[in-house]
Design a protein around this motif. Structure first.
Motif, PDB file in Angstrom:
ATOM      1  N   ASN A 118       1.643  60.068  35.053  1.00  0.00           N
ATOM      2  CA  ASN A 118       2.308  59.761  36.316  1.00  0.00           C
ATOM      3  C   ASN A 118       1.282  59.638  37.431  1.00  0.00           C
ATOM      4  N   PRO A 119       1.534  58.758  38.412  1.00  0.00           N
ATOM      5  CA  PRO A 119       0.644  58.710  39.574  1.00  0.00           C
ATOM      6  C   PRO A 119       0.710  60.034  40.333  1.00  0.00           C
ATOM      7  N   PRO A 120      -0.393  60.493  40.890  1.00  0.00           N
ATOM      8  CA  PRO A 120      -0.353  61.722  41.698  1.00  0.00           C
ATOM      9  C   PRO A 120       0.412  61.483  42.994  1.00  0.00           C
ATOM     10  N   ASP A 162      14.075  58.824  36.520  1.00  0.00           N
ATOM     11  CA  ASP A 162      13.507  58.812  37.870  1.00  0.00           C
ATOM     12  C   ASP A 162      14.144  57.717  38.708  1.00  0.00           C
ATOM     13  N   HIS A 163      14.486  56.607  38.054  1.00  0.00           N
ATOM     14  CA  HIS A 163      15.168  55.527  38.778  1.00  0.00           C
ATOM     15  C   HIS A 163      16.510  56.003  39.316  1.00  0.00           C
ATOM     16  N   PRO A 166      16.655  55.667  43.489  1.00  0.00           N
ATOM     17  CA  PRO A 166      16.885  54.238  43.238  1.00  0.00           C
ATOM     18  C   PRO A 166      15.981  53.307  44.037  1.00  0.00           C
ATOM     19  N   ARG A 167      15.527  53.735  45.204  1.00  0.00           N
ATOM     20  CA  ARG A 167      14.693  52.849  46.011  1.00  0.00           C
ATOM     21  C   ARG A 167      13.203  53.004  45.722  1.00  0.00           C
ATOM     22  N   ARG A 168      12.861  53.912  44.819  1.00  0.00           N
ATOM     23  CA  ARG A 168      11.458  54.058  44.425  1.00  0.00           C
ATOM     24  C   ARG A 168      11.037  52.808  43.667  1.00  0.00           C
ATOM     25  N   ARG A 169       9.911  52.235  44.049  1.00  0.00           N
ATOM     26  CA  ARG A 169       9.452  51.004  43.391  1.00  0.00           C
ATOM     27  C   ARG A 169       8.915  51.308  41.996  1.00  0.00           C
ATOM     28  N   TYR A 170       9.003  50.299  41.135  1.00  0.00           N
ATOM     29  CA  TYR A 170       8.762  50.509  39.711  1.00  0.00           C
ATOM     30  C   TYR A 170       7.399  51.104  39.413  1.00  0.00           C
ATOM     31  N   ARG A 229       8.289  57.915  37.475  1.00  0.00           N
ATOM     32  CA  ARG A 229       7.601  58.961  36.735  1.00  0.00           C
ATOM     33  C   ARG A 229       8.297  59.294  35.413  1.00  0.00           C
ATOM     34  N   HIS A 230       7.505  59.770  34.477  1.00  0.00           N
ATOM     35  CA  HIS A 230       7.996  60.303  33.210  1.00  0.00           C
ATOM     36  C   HIS A 230       8.398  61.764  33.397  1.00  0.00           C
ATOM     37  N   PHE A 231       9.548  62.158  32.801  1.00  0.00           N
ATOM     38  CA  PHE A 231       9.987  63.551  32.824  1.00  0.00           C
ATOM     39  C   PHE A 231      10.082  64.056  31.386  1.00  0.00           C
ATOM     40  N   ASP A 232       9.382  65.149  31.079  1.00  0.00           N
ATOM     41  CA  ASP A 232       9.436  65.697  29.728  1.00  0.00           C
ATOM     42  C   ASP A 232      10.829  66.196  29.372  1.00  0.00           C
ATOM     43  N   GLU A 233      11.603  66.656  30.386  1.00  0.00           N
ATOM     44  CA  GLU A 233      12.923  67.207  30.096  1.00  0.00           C
ATOM     45  C   GLU A 233      13.980  66.140  29.815  1.00  0.00           C
TER      46      GLU A 233
END
Length: 399
Positions: A82-84, A324-325, A329-333, A337-341
């Motif tokens: 994931n980006p920091p 994460d989307h 929803p307005r977070r750009r692609y 982020r990836h979520f382990d859960e």
């Protein structure tokens, strides 16, 4: 190949590198690749005539979707990085990622019109006609994903391009239903785009297509009524979007004749099927609990199937980081982020689409994953009414 995103953190020497910077060109390049395949077919057919082997050029896109991308996911695996947080603002502000979305639509229109010309001017057999349908419909199906990304954004130009991108698939009401319906009701019985455990893709498709249309019209009618307007109004966003489709289909039909209209309808049906097949696998069997106050629990990462397989994520603008989307929803692609859960699919979307086409294989792979996600407690899963015994029997056979 990579690009450096400067960090706004106090230490100016810290930098984060987006190692997929140029690889994001993959999705925007898809309609360009199809244009090359259409040009190849046109050249070969003029030189050698229409034959099965010359018509193979029309089948490049389905070959990429159903063969190359799944193989790429197998070879290159997943990317869970994931980006920091300190790089997010700069990533969101970079116009490069947004420009890739804008670049898709004009070439998408070129592909649609070019394929319509081919099927109405060339003596194609069934194999060639099907290739042209899959080429145009595939580009427009992937275009719905481009429209999905743009339609969530606050900027008016993004939202208008989103609706233009939906016009070739004749699915303009998706703009209303997805943003204002699906995101509110996801993983509940009220959402026509959330598939239930034990429900095959072929049962799901008519339910979601009709249910989404009805839901979209209800939502838009309510919005207009709240503003003192009638549903049948020039301010109706569904009618505006459908008008774009009528203009496009009418213009192409005028130019190439009535057979072009049949082609446009058939390729739109295939495009719609791609979208709804993705909807099928994104929330299959997952359910939000109803709380004592009658409301549903908030949507969380556990309510979406995710995949971090890198090739299909590049093709789909990180759509597979679906949790994460839904949370943002307005977070750009590029910042999703990836979520382990989050529950993880065993493969990327391209592979899972093929699996969904064969319900026994799909249920064998996915039903046990749904059950495991809920610790074996099927009361917590969303099961198609009347199918619980069938689901339990299938799980017992697969144990």
């Amino acid at each position: 190949m990579s690009a450096i995103i400067a960090s706004p953190a106090p230490d100016p020497s810290r930098r984060w590198v987006d190692r997929k910077y140029f690889l994001w060109l993959l999705s925007a390049a898809v309609p360009v690749i199809v244009c090359l395949s259409l040009a190849t077919f046109t050249w070969l057919s003029r030189r050698w005539g229409i034959h099965g082997w010359t018509e193979l050029a029309l089948w490049l896109l389905p070959f990429l979707i159903y063969v190359v991308v799944p193989m790429g996911d197998m070879v290159f695996g997943d990317d869970r990085s994931n980006p920091p947080e300190e790089a997010m603002a700069a990533l969101e502000a970079s116009f490069y990622y947004r420009a890739l979305l804008f670049a898709y639509t004009p070439v998408q229109y070129v592909v649609t019109i070019w394929c319509a010309w081919i099927v109405t001017s060339q003596a194609l057999d069934v194999f060639g006609y099907a290739g042209a349908v899959l080429a145009a419909g595939g580009v427009n199906g992937l275009g719905i994903n481009t429209a999905h990304e743009l339609g969530h954004k606050a900027e008016a130009i993004d939202r208008w391009v989103s609706r233009l991108t939906l016009a070739p698939s004749a699915y303009g009401h998706f703009y209303v239903e997805h943003n204002r319906g699906h995101h509110l009701h996801v993983a509940t019985p009220e959402d026509p785009a959330s598939a239930r455990m034990g429900e095959s893709l072929w049962e799901f498709l008519p339910r979601t297509v009709w249910g989404s249309l009805v839901s979209a019209w209800r939502l838009e009618r309510r919005r207009l009524n709240n503003h003192g307007c009638r549903a049948w109004s020039v301010r109706n966003q569904i009618l505006q979007s459908w008008s774009m489709t009528i203009l496009l289909f009418g213009s192409v039909t005028t130019a190439f004749g009535w057979p072009a209209l049949l082609f446009l309808i058939v390729q739109a049906l295939y495009a719609i099927s791609l979208l709804e097949t993705v909807n099928y696998l994104e929330h299959y069997g997952l359910a939000r609990r109803r709380l004592p106050n009658g409301r549903y629990e908030p949507c969380r990462p556990v309510h979406s199937w995710n995949s971090s397989h890198v090739v299909s994520n590049l093709l789909l603008y990180h759509l597979q980081r679906h949790s994460d989307h839904h949370a943002h929803p307005r977070r750009r692609y590029q910042t999703l982020r990836h979520f382990d859960e989050s529950p993880q699919l065993p493969a990327g979307y391209a592979t899972m689409i093929v699996l969904a086409y064969v319900p026994p294989l799909w249920r064998r792979v996915m039903d046990r994953r749904v059950a495991a996600h809920y610790g074996g407690d099927l009361d917590r899963a969303a099961i198609k009414p009347g199918r619980r015994s069938v689901v339990e029997a299938g799980l017992d056979r697969g144990a």
